[in-house]
Design a protein around this motif. Structure first.
Motif, mmCIF file in Angstrom:
data_model
loop_
_atom_site.group_PDB
_atom_site.id
_atom_site.type_symbol
_atom_site.label_atom_id
_atom_site.label_comp_id
_atom_site.label_asym_id
_atom_site.label_seq_id
_atom_site.Cartn_x
_atom_site.Cartn_y
_atom_site.Cartn_z
ATOM 1 N N MET A 1 0.826 -1.205 0.000
ATOM 2 C CA MET A 1 0.000 0.000 0.000
ATOM 3 C C MET A 1 0.861 1.256 0.000
ATOM 4 O O MET A 1 1.967 1.264 0.525
ATOM 5 C CB MET A 1 -0.901 0.009 1.235
ATOM 6 C CG MET A 1 -1.761 -1.226 1.386
ATOM 7 S SD MET A 1 -2.610 -1.252 2.985
ATOM 8 C CE MET A 1 -2.750 -3.015 3.257
ATOM 9 N N ILE A 2 0.308 2.322 -0.562
ATOM 10 C CA ILE A 2 0.984 3.617 -0.601
ATOM 11 C C ILE A 2 -0.055 4.721 -0.437
ATOM 12 O O ILE A 2 -1.100 4.703 -1.094
ATOM 13 C CB ILE A 2 1.775 3.801 -1.916
ATOM 14 C CG1 ILE A 2 2.431 5.184 -1.997
ATOM 15 C CG2 ILE A 2 0.882 3.563 -3.127
ATOM 16 C CD1 ILE A 2 3.620 5.330 -1.094
ATOM 17 N N GLY A 3 0.202 5.674 0.460
ATOM 18 C CA GLY A 3 -0.718 6.785 0.665
ATOM 19 C C GLY A 3 -0.544 7.860 -0.399
ATOM 20 O O GLY A 3 0.572 8.119 -0.851
ATOM 21 N N ALA B 1 4.872 7.262 -11.465
ATOM 22 C CA ALA B 1 4.710 6.165 -10.515
ATOM 23 C C ALA B 1 5.992 5.373 -10.302
ATOM 24 O O ALA B 1 6.275 4.906 -9.191
ATOM 25 C CB ALA B 1 3.586 5.240 -10.973
ATOM 26 N N THR B 2 6.794 5.218 -11.344
ATOM 27 C CA THR B 2 8.019 4.429 -11.205
ATOM 28 C C THR B 2 9.015 5.068 -10.236
ATOM 29 O O THR B 2 9.833 4.371 -9.634
ATOM 30 C CB THR B 2 8.694 4.226 -12.573
ATOM 31 O OG1 THR B 2 8.877 5.502 -13.208
ATOM 32 C CG2 THR B 2 7.855 3.319 -13.468
ATOM 33 N N ASP B 3 8.942 6.392 -10.066
ATOM 34 C CA ASP B 3 9.807 7.055 -9.075
ATOM 35 C C ASP B 3 9.523 6.520 -7.676
ATOM 36 O O ASP B 3 10.428 6.373 -6.851
ATOM 37 C CB ASP B 3 9.567 8.574 -9.086
ATOM 38 C CG ASP B 3 9.981 9.224 -10.388
ATOM 39 O OD1 ASP B 3 10.863 8.671 -11.065
ATOM 40 O OD2 ASP B 3 9.405 10.279 -10.715
ATOM 41 N N VAL B 4 8.255 6.253 -7.400
ATOM 42 C CA VAL B 4 7.842 5.728 -6.104
ATOM 43 C C VAL B 4 8.263 4.272 -5.959
ATOM 44 O O VAL B 4 8.836 3.861 -4.945
ATOM 45 C CB VAL B 4 6.312 5.875 -5.928
ATOM 46 C CG1 VAL B 4 5.860 5.274 -4.600
ATOM 47 C CG2 VAL B 4 5.893 7.332 -6.030
ATOM 48 N N VAL B 5 7.988 3.478 -6.978
ATOM 49 C CA VAL B 5 8.239 2.036 -6.910
ATOM 50 C C VAL B 5 9.722 1.727 -6.771
ATOM 51 O O VAL B 5 10.108 0.799 -6.060
ATOM 52 C CB VAL B 5 7.642 1.334 -8.148
ATOM 53 C CG1 VAL B 5 8.022 -0.139 -8.173
ATOM 54 C CG2 VAL B 5 6.125 1.491 -8.141
ATOM 55 N N GLU B 6 10.579 2.503 -7.420
ATOM 56 C CA GLU B 6 12.021 2.271 -7.325
ATOM 57 C C GLU B 6 12.515 2.392 -5.884
ATOM 58 O O GLU B 6 13.452 1.696 -5.481
ATOM 59 C CB GLU B 6 12.769 3.267 -8.215
ATOM 60 C CG GLU B 6 12.675 2.934 -9.701
ATOM 61 C CD GLU B 6 13.305 4.006 -10.572
ATOM 62 O OE1 GLU B 6 13.819 4.995 -10.012
ATOM 63 O OE2 GLU B 6 13.268 3.869 -11.813
ATOM 64 N N VAL B 7 11.893 3.259 -5.101
ATOM 65 C CA VAL B 7 12.276 3.423 -3.694
ATOM 66 C C VAL B 7 11.652 2.334 -2.825
ATOM 67 O O VAL B 7 12.290 1.814 -1.899
ATOM 68 C CB VAL B 7 11.858 4.821 -3.189
ATOM 69 C CG1 VAL B 7 12.124 4.963 -1.700
ATOM 70 C CG2 VAL B 7 12.590 5.907 -3.969
ATOM 71 N N LEU B 8 10.410 1.971 -3.126
ATOM 72 C CA LEU B 8 9.688 1.034 -2.259
ATOM 73 C C LEU B 8 10.041 -0.430 -2.503
ATOM 74 O O LEU B 8 9.941 -1.247 -1.584
ATOM 75 C CB LEU B 8 8.173 1.215 -2.445
ATOM 76 C CG LEU B 8 7.589 2.573 -2.051
ATOM 77 C CD1 LEU B 8 6.077 2.540 -2.197
ATOM 78 C CD2 LEU B 8 7.984 2.943 -0.623
#
Length: 380
Positions: free
Chosen positions: A126-128, A290-297
């Protein structure tokens, strides 16, 4: 009477399974006066169960200086459980299988949450996504773009069902699943204009609330809701936020819980971007897709989960019959309007951690103590 408490919640998610009678006692304790999440946890750890804690409440509050404390009645708890059942809301206790694991790990997880909808979404990362209610057109488009992209990459979006960015994020992720965190009871939706959106959310996602059925949201309930948004996910994306906005509170809460914070940059001329631009200056990850977020998570998902464990102080013997008046007076004299750390109180008082914790519990139940998000305490 002395006994060494154990942290009943410092174990893997799903380890607790309540009977109907125990769930009723948990609900009564959670709805009793001055029993917040941290106080609830202490009470269960000290007394080993909600039924014993309920019996002890009047005496504990009296020792803290409150003669009459309102203890939720069995009839009130039964009424709430019946209302929840009729509304299709499942009441889930902290540590039970359907309780979200990341939420369990925050500093003050709600003892009981009401969940409605498709519970299978809780098995996915999950992501807020949060932001301004008075959002700009580019902000709304960006929220939708991020939510849709994250949903396509396997993430469940979490937001607060508010106008603006929240609603845009929910709307864009209806097909992949989204979680609406409510500030009021499950039957008291705010704003009312988003009730049709919530109905669509429940087809593929869920609504979560820690508030009782029939509870109308108040101003102070929104920060409580924000901590759940911060606690449910691996991180929080702030799309638009003016200075001193609720979205920045959510970001700060996420940081307090060691979650990732992301921010979408905006024009320096738009006050709705002042908060997000400041977050980026402070070290938040800049996001444009969105990929900026996924690369960190993604690396976080690959780590083995921390199952927690009781600390040394949790294993100290606790005098449940109450510390002496001298010890209580000594602790009260050290407290004031400035929040203090537990370790500092122990060091300055010369008392054991166990004794200090019991006195703080008594003061809390009497309404004389304030706990801040970091766990520090001050006198009310």
């Amino acid at each position: 009477m002395s006994q060494p408490p154990r942290d009943l919640f410092a174990q893997a998610s799903g380890a607790i399974r309540l009977t109907d009678s125990q769930r009723l006692d948990w609900l009564r304790l959670a709805r009793s006066e001055n029993v917040g999440p941290r106080t609830f946890r202490d009470l269960l750890n000290f007394y080993g169960g909600a039924a014993s804690a309920l019996e002890a409440l009047p005496q504990l509050a009296a020792r803290g200086g409150k003669a009459n404390i309102r203890v939720a009645s069995r009839a009130d708890a039964e009424r709430e459980m019946a209302l929840a059942m009729r509304a299709g809301v499942k009441l889930v206790a902290l540590g039970e299988p359907d309780y979200p694991d990341l939420l369990r790990r925050i500093a003050s997880p709600p003892p009981i949450i009401g969940i409605k909808g498709d519970l299978s979404v809780l098995n996915r990362p999950m992501i807020g996504i949060v932001g301004s209610r008075n959002a700009s057109i580019p902000g709304l488009k960006m929220a939708a773009l991020l939510a849709r992209g994250l949903g396509d990459l396997g993430y469940i979006t979490v937001s607060g069902l508010a106008r603006g960015i929240d609603a845009a994020a929910h709307q864009a992720s209806l097909s992949t699943g989204t979680i609406a965190v409510l500030a009021g009871g499950q039957d008291r939706i705010y704003p009312a204009e988003n009730e049709p959106l919530l109905a669509r959310i429940l087809e593929t996602g869920i609504a979560i609330s820690e508030m009782p059925m029939g509870h109308d949201p108040r101003a102070k309930d929104f920060p409580r809701r924000n901590r759940l948004i911060a606690g449910l996910g691996l991180g929080v994306v702030v799309v638009e936020a003016a200075d001193k906005s609720g979205s920045l509170i959510t970001a700060r809460m996420a940081l307090d819980e060691n979650r990732e914070v992301f921010a979408v940059p905006g024009s320096p001329l738009d006050p709705r971007a002042a908060g997000t631009n400041r977050l980026i200056k402070a070290g938040a990850t800049l996001v444009t897709e969105a990929t900026d977020v996924v690369e960190v998570l993604q690396p976080l998902l690959e780590r083995a989960p921390d199952t927690g464990g009781a600390s040394e102080e949790d294993r100290e013997a606790i005098d449940l019959d109450g510390p002496g008046e001298d010890a209580r007076s000594r602790i009260v004299s050290l407290l004031g309007p400035v929040p203090a750390e537990l370790d500092d109180i122990v060091r300055s008082s010369g008392l054991t951690v166990a004794t200090v914790r019991v006195v703080l519990l008594e003061l809390d139940l009497a309404g004389r103590l304030i706990r801040d998000p970091a766990g520090r305490v001050s006198l009310a």
